[in-house]
Every structure is written in C-alpha cells, then in structure tokens.
Design an enzyme around this catalytic site. Structure first.
Site: not given
Ligand code: SAH
Length: 399
Positions: A343, A286, A234, A256-257, A303, A218
């Site tokens: 990840c 996303a 995400f 985010d979804s 992410d 970050r």
């Molecule tokens: N980048 C964040 C962590 C991401 S965790 C940070 O820095 O804290 C992954 C995230 O992706 C979760 O919040 C989850 O709700 C979201 N997610 C999962 N599938 C998704 C999709 N298809 N489209 C958008 N978001 C999604």
C-alpha cells in the site's frame, strides 16, 4: 480580496493539465493585503505571471504549496461543499454502496480521487468519520459536516473528526479528535461488509477504524479459501481471516505485532462464527513468524503497512518486501496461493511486481500470476493525479 499565489513563468503547465498540487518551487511570490491572510490552510487563488486565474485551493506550508479545490472562479461556500460531496455520494450510489444492507461501510470521500485533496470521509453505518490531511480541510470541517448532514439526513447520527494524527505536525494547531455533530453512546459499531460482520471502533482504531480498501480483495480470498489452511499476516481487524473462514477454510491463523489488533481479529471471528471457530491468533512480528512455518499453509496473505512512506527509503523498503515474499513463497505448500500487497504510494505497480518476481526466484518456486489487484472503486483515482493509485496486489499460484 483572496490572496494570490503568482507562479513562476511556465510553472502553470501541470495545472493546465489539472494536476491538483502546486509545489512550493513553482511559486514566484504571494500577494495578500495582510500577512495573516496567508496562514496555512487559507483559501488562495493561483495565477500566472501575467495575472490569469488558473485555480483556487488551500495554501500549505511545505513542499506542496497549494492543493487545488477548483479550476473555476467560483465561491467556495456551503453550497459548493454540498455540491462537491454530493457528487462523491452519487458515485457511491452508482457503485451500489448506498443503502445496501450487505455492505454498510464504505469510503465517501477519497481525497484527490474525489477532487477534495486532503479529505477522507468514511461511513460506518450511521457514523461518518472525517479525517483531514491538510489544515485547509480541517478549517472547513464544519462545512464538510454540514454537507454530510444535508445529504444523509437521519441516516447519519454522528460525525466524528479524527484528524489529530493526520494533520501536518508542523502546523501545530493542536487538533483534538471529537464529534463534530451528534454523539455516539458507543464508540464502536458493528458494520457489515459483503455480508460479513465487523466491530469498528473509529475512536481507537487505526486510520478511521477499518481498512475499507481491501473489501473486494477479501471477497477473492473467500473464493479461494475452501479447504485451505490459511495464514493471514498483518491481520489487523482480521478482515481476510473472517472471509477465509466464511469461504470454508479448514483453519485460519491471524498474525499481527499489535496485541490490540489480534484481539480485534479474535472478536470479529467470534462475531461471525461464535466460540470454537477454527481460528488461532498470534502476536508476533510477521517477518519473524514467517521464518519457520514449514509447509503448514496453502493460502497466505501478506498485507503489510506501507514499508516506504516516501521515496528516500525506497531501497530498504524493497528489501523488506523481497524478504517477506521470499519467506512466504519458499515455504507455502505446493499448489498454494499467495495474496501479496503493497500500500506504499512510492512503490509503483512495476516495481512491486519485479520485487515479488525476485522473491520467487530466491525461493526457487514455479509461480504464476492469477490476479492483479488494486483499490476498490470507492477509492477512485483522479486521472490527472496518478499518484492516487496506491494499493497493489498480486494473487500467485505456487507449484
Ligand atoms: N490486512 C488488514 C490491514 C493491515 S494494516 C486488513 O485487511 O484490515 C497493517 C497491520 O500490520 C497493522 O495492524 C499493524 O499493527 C501490523 N504490523 C505492523 N508491523 C508489523 C510487523 N512487523 N509484524 C506484524 N504485524 C505488523
């Protein structure tokens, strides 16, 4: 007598190299005085066929039969837990994370990386969140809590156990999340990370409440954000979004979804920048959102959650990563910067890189690697357990 796991001939080799897991296929037979001594989570000794002691650890049902706690013959008592967790604490102090007013949240224990397989402990200012991934750790949770109290004294006011979702489902122990010690009148706390503020809710949030493993990445986003139009996909709690705006981004959009996640991102933006920040939020898938973004963005963050939870689904997962990256790479504005992560433990650094390369080829863009990213040092990798290296990231410059 502690029950003994006797290994098949020759199966001690990986243990002699200090790998902390014993797979069930390596077990010849189990010696115990009574059957209930070998319930899941029991402390067991691991021995060769000729009876030599090799290690001791927590017994598990499933493909991993034992997670090693120690390669020494020593009592695993309160003093042992205190000593082990204090080694983890000393490392965080070395990293400058302890009593640091500009970063009040960090990972204190990172499983195998801290020789405590199956245990995660995250610190959110005055609250410690314990997450057990094995029944053995769960059974030791009070010793773990006691060790944390001994180390921190009155710097910790509550210890919350959040293991109900991470324990093996088949163990069927019906764990309920709750406070092991102390209470918190507020299930959330404002923490500071590199000077940025975040509201963390360990009771309701994903994982232990916050993704601490992106702290350093970050910072890098902050460094590149000046004057850019940023898309953070995400976004979860909006970690990257806050840093981007703090770094002088012209505008940030968080996607985010999950509706809850997007609300959290908005809350954290307000917490740092008040009302009226140049920030917008979108609840959307996303991958769908990226279908048609045009050339609006010149800094994009991808992410996603782990697409490959295990090796069996690796093929599909790689298609997923490729599609996601190709969409971002084909539309990002010339001179744009892409932060892309995986990840998934099952995806190696090399495989991730090859996949992003094919995405670049599909997009037909000229791409250079600026940085290769990984997890921060409070998520250390045990050299004998290379599987612990799970977070991979690339920062790409797209002409
Ligand atoms: N980048 C964040 C962590 C991401 S965790 C940070 O820095 O804290 C992954 C995230 O992706 C979760 O919040 C989850 O709700 C979201 N997610 C999962 N599938 C998704 C999709 N298809 N489209 C958008 N978001 C999604």
């Amino acid at each position: 007598m502690i029950p003994r796991i006797i290994l098949k001939r020759g199966k001690e080799e990986s243990l002699l190299r200090r790998h902390p897991w014993i797979f069930s296929g390596a077990v010849d037979y189990i010696e115990a005085e009574q059957e209930e001594q070998i319930a899941e989570g029991a402390l067991v000794e691991v021995c060769t066929r000729s009876g030599d002691f090799i290690a001791q650890g927590h017994y598990q049902v499933g493909s991993i039969a034992v997670r090693v706690l120690s390669f020494e013959r020593e009592p695993i008592d309160q003093a042992w837990w205190n000593a082990r967790i204090s080694v983890a604490y000393d490392l965080r102090r070395t990293l400058g994370l302890v009593e640091n007013p500009s970063t009040t949240c960090y990972r204190l224990v990172h499983g195998e990386g801290d020789s405590l397989p199956g245990l995660v402990v995250d610190i959110y200012d005055t609250t410690a969140v314990v997450q057990c991934h094995s029944v053995g750790m769960y059974r030791s949770r009070m010793e773990i809590a006691e060790a944390i109290r001994t180390l921190y004294g009155d710097r910790i006011r509550a210890i919350y156990d959040k293991s109900s979702q991470t324990l093996p489902y088949k163990a069927g122990i019906g764990a309920v999340d709750g406070y092991l010690w102390g209470t918190s009148d507020h299930a959330s706390q404002v923490v500071v990370e590199n000077g940025e503020r975040f509201a963390v809710n360990w009771e309701k949030g994903q994982k232990t409440g916050f993704f601490l493993d992106q702290r350093e990445n970050r910072e890098l986003v902050k460094r590149y954000a000046k004057g850019r139009t940023v898309l953070n996909t995400f976004c979860y709690t909006g970690g990257f979004s806050v840093y981007a705006l703090s770094g002088g981004a012209r505008e940030v959009c968080s996607v985010d979804s999950s509706e809850r996640a997007v609300a959290l991102a908005a809350e954290n933006m307000r917490l740092n920048f008040g009302q009226g920040a140049s920030h917008s939020e979108v609840v959307a898938d996303a991958v769908e959102y990226l279908r048609d973004i045009g050339d609006r963005y010149d800094l994009i963050i991808l992410d996603p959650p782990a697409f490959a939870k295990h090796h069996k689904v690796l093929g599909n997962a790689m298609q997923g990563y490729k599609r996601l990256n190709a969409r971002a790479l084909s539309q990002i504005r010339p001179g744009g910067i892409l932060f892309t992560f995986s990840c998934s433990q099952a995806v190696s650094k090399e495989l991730f890189r090859t996949t992003v390369f094919s995405a670049a080829a599909i997009a037909g863009r000229k791409v250079r690697i600026l940085h290769q990213l990984t997890q921060p040092a409070d998520h250390p990798i045990n050299i004998y357990h290379p599987e612990g290296e799970y977070l991979k990231g690339l920062v790409l410059y797209v002409e």
